[in-house]
Design a protein around this motif. Structure first.
Motif, short mmCIF file in Angstrom:
data_model
loop_
_atom_site.label_atom_id
_atom_site.label_comp_id
_atom_site.label_asym_id
_atom_site.label_seq_id
_atom_site.Cartn_x
_atom_site.Cartn_y
_atom_site.Cartn_z
N THR A 133 0.85 -1.19 0.00
CA THR A 133 0.00 0.00 0.00
C THR A 133 0.89 1.24 0.00
O THR A 133 2.12 1.14 0.03
N ASP A 134 0.27 2.42 -0.03
CA ASP A 134 1.07 3.64 -0.08
C ASP A 134 1.95 3.81 1.15
O ASP A 134 2.98 4.49 1.11
N ARG A 135 1.59 3.18 2.28
CA ARG A 135 2.42 3.27 3.49
C ARG A 135 3.78 2.63 3.27
O ARG A 135 4.78 3.05 3.86
N HIS A 136 3.83 1.62 2.40
CA HIS A 136 5.09 0.91 2.16
C HIS A 136 6.05 1.71 1.27
O HIS A 136 7.19 1.31 1.10
N LEU A 137 5.56 2.82 0.72
CA LEU A 137 6.43 3.66 -0.11
C LEU A 137 7.15 4.71 0.72
O LEU A 137 7.96 5.48 0.19
N GLN A 138 6.85 4.76 2.01
CA GLN A 138 7.44 5.75 2.91
C GLN A 138 8.29 5.06 3.97
O GLN A 138 8.00 3.93 4.38
N HIS A 139 9.33 5.75 4.43
CA HIS A 139 10.15 5.26 5.54
C HIS A 139 9.29 5.22 6.82
O HIS A 139 8.48 6.11 7.03
N PRO A 140 9.41 4.18 7.66
CA PRO A 140 10.39 3.08 7.61
C PRO A 140 9.89 1.83 6.90
O PRO A 140 10.64 0.90 6.69
N LEU A 141 8.59 1.78 6.53
CA LEU A 141 8.06 0.57 5.93
C LEU A 141 8.68 0.28 4.57
O LEU A 141 8.75 -0.88 4.15
N SER A 142 9.16 1.32 3.88
CA SER A 142 9.81 1.09 2.59
C SER A 142 11.06 0.24 2.76
O SER A 142 11.34 -0.66 1.95
N GLY A 143 11.81 0.49 3.83
CA GLY A 143 13.01 -0.31 4.08
C GLY A 143 12.68 -1.76 4.37
O GLY A 143 13.37 -2.68 3.92
N GLN A 144 11.60 -1.98 5.12
CA GLN A 144 11.18 -3.35 5.42
C GLN A 144 10.71 -4.07 4.16
O GLN A 144 11.01 -5.25 3.95
N LEU A 145 9.98 -3.36 3.30
CA LEU A 145 9.54 -3.95 2.04
C LEU A 145 10.74 -4.35 1.19
O LEU A 145 10.79 -5.46 0.64
N LEU A 146 11.71 -3.46 1.06
CA LEU A 146 12.88 -3.76 0.24
C LEU A 146 13.67 -4.94 0.79
O LEU A 146 14.20 -5.76 0.03
N ALA A 147 13.74 -5.05 2.11
CA ALA A 147 14.44 -6.18 2.72
C ALA A 147 13.73 -7.49 2.38
O ALA A 147 14.38 -8.50 2.07
N ARG A 148 12.41 -7.49 2.43
CA ARG A 148 11.65 -8.70 2.08
C ARG A 148 11.85 -9.08 0.62
O ARG A 148 12.03 -10.25 0.28
N LEU A 149 11.81 -8.07 -0.25
CA LEU A 149 12.02 -8.34 -1.67
C LEU A 149 13.42 -8.87 -1.94
O LEU A 149 13.61 -9.80 -2.73
N ARG A 150 14.40 -8.30 -1.25
CA ARG A 150 15.78 -8.76 -1.45
C ARG A 150 15.91 -10.22 -1.05
O ARG A 150 16.56 -11.01 -1.74
N ARG A 151 15.29 -10.60 0.06
CA ARG A 151 15.33 -12.00 0.48
C ARG A 151 14.66 -12.91 -0.55
O ARG A 151 15.14 -14.00 -0.86
N SER A 152 13.53 -12.44 -1.09
CA SER A 152 12.82 -13.25 -2.08
C SER A 152 13.66 -13.46 -3.34
O SER A 152 13.69 -14.54 -3.93
N LEU A 153 14.37 -12.42 -3.75
CA LEU A 153 15.13 -12.50 -4.99
C LEU A 153 16.45 -13.27 -4.80
O LEU A 153 17.04 -13.72 -5.78
N GLU A 154 16.89 -13.40 -3.58
CA GLU A 154 18.16 -14.09 -3.33
C GLU A 154 17.98 -15.56 -3.04
O GLU A 154 18.94 -16.30 -2.92
N ARG A 155 16.72 -15.99 -2.86
CA ARG A 155 16.50 -17.39 -2.56
C ARG A 155 16.94 -18.29 -3.71
O ARG A 155 16.66 -17.98 -4.86
#
Length: 301
Positions: free
Chosen positions: A279-301
């Motif tokens: 959602t739009d909340r994930h485009l703002q700090h600090p949730l944006s950082g958490q989203l990017l961390a989750r995506l990075r883990r998904s892409l590195e699996r």
């Protein structure tokens, strides 16, 4: 109390200039009647204009033959997405031979003869790509990318302002040498993508790319190996089997859409995909950082 006399056609149907009304025999007293408003000095209308299009229509009778709506005003008239701050801002009018217009609520510009301009309804406006170039000095980089995505996509209801090829946008930005905002619009043109459906998708894609993650594909239909349709996520990665969907408020308030979203997520997860709802909340700090961390883990699996 005596009612004002009826206005003749076409003055009873649209905004008009005082000059044309006087030429048609409408008296000065009638032009001062209480049933008319003054949207701009020298113009009259039945109702106070609300919104960019209505304000432009109220100003149009005052424009010279070489003048037309330009910059962000033209983008709005093409039905393209603009930041909310421009909705109530001044109108932008360009001329190619007339003196630069100076009027309250209007910003005048002088452009070269031959500047592309088309008709939208009854209004003469800069072409969609020309208006995009003109507005580059007034907008942030991400806003210019969003508008480029809209031109390459299908956001406008006018077919002339949609489905524009990426190389056309790149060529136009390259040809904008020595124009205000030239560097920014060239940078933006390299970030524009096809098939983007909303400004939020643009923001999300730019957030991901700037974090150093591999750029996702945009709105690609996904199927299983045996052809079962999973869905068309906003952003996804084929090899890593990761998908991201941006969900506006309509996904929450529309029960049918909400149930459809849940079913789609389960289909992806059941077939081995990592699926991220944003959602739009994930485009703002600090949730944006958490989203990017989750995506990075998904892409590195």
């Amino acid at each position: 109390m005596r009612l004002p006399s009826p206005l003749p056609v076409p003055f009873d149907e649209r905004p008009f200039s005082v000059k044309e009304a006087l030429r048609a025999g409408i008296t000065p007293d009638r032009l001062r009647a209480s049933d008319l408003v003054i949207p701009h000095r020298g113009a009259r209308a039945r109702d106070a204009p609300d919104g960019v299009r209505a304000r432009a229509e109220a100003l149009a009778p005052l424009l010279a033959a070489d003048e037309f709506f330009s910059h962000t005003t033209a983008l709005a008239l093409w039905g393209l997405p603009l930041p909310a701050r421009w909705e109530d801002g001044p109108l932008h009018v360009a001329g190619t031979t007339s003196r630069q217009r100076r009027r309250r609520g209007v910003i005048g510009h002088r452009l070269l003869p031959g500047t592309p301009r088309w008709t939208v309804g009854s209004l003469m406006v800069a072409s969609p790509v020309e208006a995009w170039i003109e507005s580059a000095a007034m907008l942030g980089l991400d806003e210019i990318v969003q508008l480029g995505d809209s031109l390459a996509g299908s956001w406008s209801t006018d077919p002339r302002a949609r489905g524009i090829a990426l190389d056309v946008l790149v060529d136009a930005s390259t040809a904008a040498r020595r124009r205000p905002g030239q560097t920014r619009v060239r940078q933006a043109s390299m970030l524009v993508r096809e098939r983007v459906d909303s400004p939020q998708e643009t923001r999300l894609r730019l957030l991901i790319v700037r974090a150093g993650l591999r750029e996702p594909e945009v709105n690609v239909k996904r199927r299983t190996a045996d052809g079962l349709y999973l869905g068309k996520p906003d952003l996804s990665w084929t090899v890593e089997k990761a998908a991201v969907d941006f969900e506006g408020d309509g996904h929450r308030t529309d029960r049918t859409q909400w149930q459809r979203d849940i079913d789609r997520r389960e289909r992806f997860v059941d077939h081995g995909w990592s699926y991220h709802r944003v959602t739009d909340r994930h485009l703002q700090h600090p949730l944006s950082g958490q989203l990017l961390a989750r995506l990075r883990r998904s892409l590195e699996r």
